[in-house]
Design a protein around this motif. Structure first.
Motif, short mmCIF file in Angstrom:
data_model
loop_
_atom_site.label_atom_id
_atom_site.label_comp_id
_atom_site.label_asym_id
_atom_site.label_seq_id
_atom_site.Cartn_x
_atom_site.Cartn_y
_atom_site.Cartn_z
N UNK A 169 -5.69 15.80 4.30
CA UNK A 169 -5.88 14.94 5.47
C UNK A 169 -5.50 13.50 5.16
N UNK A 170 -5.77 13.03 3.95
CA UNK A 170 -5.36 11.68 3.57
C UNK A 170 -3.83 11.58 3.57
N UNK A 171 -3.17 12.62 3.11
CA UNK A 171 -1.70 12.64 3.11
C UNK A 171 -1.17 12.62 4.54
N UNK A 172 -1.78 13.41 5.42
CA UNK A 172 -1.35 13.43 6.81
C UNK A 172 -1.56 12.07 7.48
N UNK A 173 -2.67 11.42 7.17
CA UNK A 173 -2.93 10.09 7.73
C UNK A 173 -1.82 9.12 7.35
N UNK A 174 -1.38 9.19 6.10
CA UNK A 174 -0.34 8.29 5.63
C UNK A 174 1.01 8.60 6.29
N UNK A 175 1.27 9.88 6.54
CA UNK A 175 2.55 10.29 7.09
C UNK A 175 2.63 10.05 8.60
N UNK A 176 1.54 10.29 9.31
CA UNK A 176 1.53 10.13 10.77
C UNK A 176 0.31 9.28 11.13
N UNK A 177 0.38 7.98 10.87
CA UNK A 177 -0.82 7.14 10.99
C UNK A 177 -1.36 7.02 12.41
N UNK A 178 -0.53 7.24 13.42
CA UNK A 178 -1.00 7.09 14.80
C UNK A 178 -1.58 8.34 15.40
N UNK A 179 -1.62 9.43 14.65
CA UNK A 179 -2.08 10.71 15.20
C UNK A 179 -3.59 10.83 15.19
#
Length: 356
Positions: A169-179
């Motif tokens: 989830x931390x990786x996803x936050x960094x990749x798609x910060x506005x989601x």
């Protein structure tokens, strides 16, 4: 989540809050379950974001082979819990090998494609992870028996998964910060775990059912970790007899199921869940190539259930998201586009549902 209260007429009415405040998705939303055909993550990400602009999901492409399958993707998130592919399936081993490397590579390719397509995206985005009980019912211990038979191994698996999901989830936050992330925990094997229908290694018997209190404890921990990361925890199970009450008690904020399998026996559990502020992802469109019905016909099971329970039609489109009945991995690429368009059209029917 704020509750839904019963009005004097017997219909259910939201108390002081709209669906737009209760859920991160807009009214009349549609999305996919997760799996898609083909082996090109860039192409499928383009298709999903094109067909599902308001609630896209991370495509999964199991056609690529071992490591891209549900269990392999789940294994790629495990921390210090190595497994490998044996002729009978995934099995616990002493050290990681090429099977785990391949699974991690597949996941990385998918996330790269997602980032390329959605880095500037703002809005709800659904991703999927294999559930702990489906992993436990699928992965074998070194002796060949399913991991679900060993409480100690279950504990190790679940702790490993918790750490891996947090990092994911931390990786996803960094990749798609506005989601606004929705994390769908895939649990197709959960009913079998609860009812003692997981086969033994020999295939001649079944393993003992896991006590519900143990099942709830592990799911509650995972859902809590997802919620603490600022994401919405939800569950997908397209089997019959989805344990909706159990999932509600564990903290799931939405339940994804095959709406064509629902019977009147599920009405009370669904009604209680919706009153508790839980969203319903209703699978109504066939998951493999088929002649598609008219949008209104597709959502008839959902509308009939909603009216049977006594919910106000005004809140139908905000609470229910329309999806295929299950994953689309067995469909053609052309059918994927048709099926997702059919889901969007069916969701609009729910929005236009007249008050009764």
């Amino acid at each position: 989540m704020p509750p839904i209260g019963r009005g004097g007429s017997g219909a259910l009415h939201l108390v002081l809050v709209s669906e737009q405040q209760r859920f991160p998705w807009p009214a009349a939303s549609a999305t996919g379950v997760g799996s898609c055909p083909g082996d090109d993550p860039d192409e499928m990400a383009r298709t999903v974001f094109g067909e599902l602009p308001e609630l896209p999901h991370l495509p999964e492409l199991p056609e690529r082979g071992a490591g891209a399958d549900l269990v392999g993707r789940g294994a790629a998130l495990l921390v210090e819990f190595p497994v490998e592919v044996q002729p009978s399936g995934w099995r616990v081993v002493q050290r990681p090998g090429r099977d785990l490397t391949r699974a991690a590579d597949f996941l990385s390719y998918d996330l790269d494609a997602l980032e390329d397509r959605a880095h500037a995206y703002t809005g709800p985005l659904k991703v999927q992870v294999a559930g702990p009980w489906t992993l436990a019912a699928s992965i074998e211990l070194r002796g060949g028996e399913r991991l679900v038979a060993d409480p100690g191994a279950i504990a190790d698996l679940c702790e490993s998964q918790l750490e891996g999901v947090r990092g994911h989830l931390a990786d996803l936050r960094a990749r798609v910060p506005g989601a606004q992330l929705l994390v769908q925990v895939d649990e197709p094997s959960l009913p079998s775990v609860l009812t003692g229908r997981v086969p033994t290694a020999s295939g001649y018997g079944t393993l003992r059912a896991v006590e519900r209190v143990a099942v709830e404890e592990r799911l509650r921990a995972l859902f809590g970790a997802i919620d603490a990361a600022g994401a919405l925890p939800m569950v997908h199970c397209c089997a019959e007899a989805v344990p909706i009450d159990l999932l509600r008690r564990c903290g799931a904020r939405a339940v994804s199921l095959d709406a064509t399998l629902l019977t009147r026996a599920a009405d009370e559990a669904i009604g209680t869940a919706v009153e508790a502020g839980i969203g319903i992802f209703a699978g109504v469109v066939p998951g493999s190539d088929a002649v598609l019905s008219a949008p209104a016909a597709n959502v008839d099971p959902v509308r009939e259930m909603w009216h049977r329970i006594g919910f106000d039609p005004e809140h139908l489109a905000g609470t229910v998201v329309i999806t295929p009945r299950c994953g689309l991995a067995g469909a053609s690429a052309a059918y994927v586009r048709e099926a997702l368009a059919a889901c969007r059209a069916a969701a609009r029917v729910l929005r236009d549902e007249p008050r009764r």
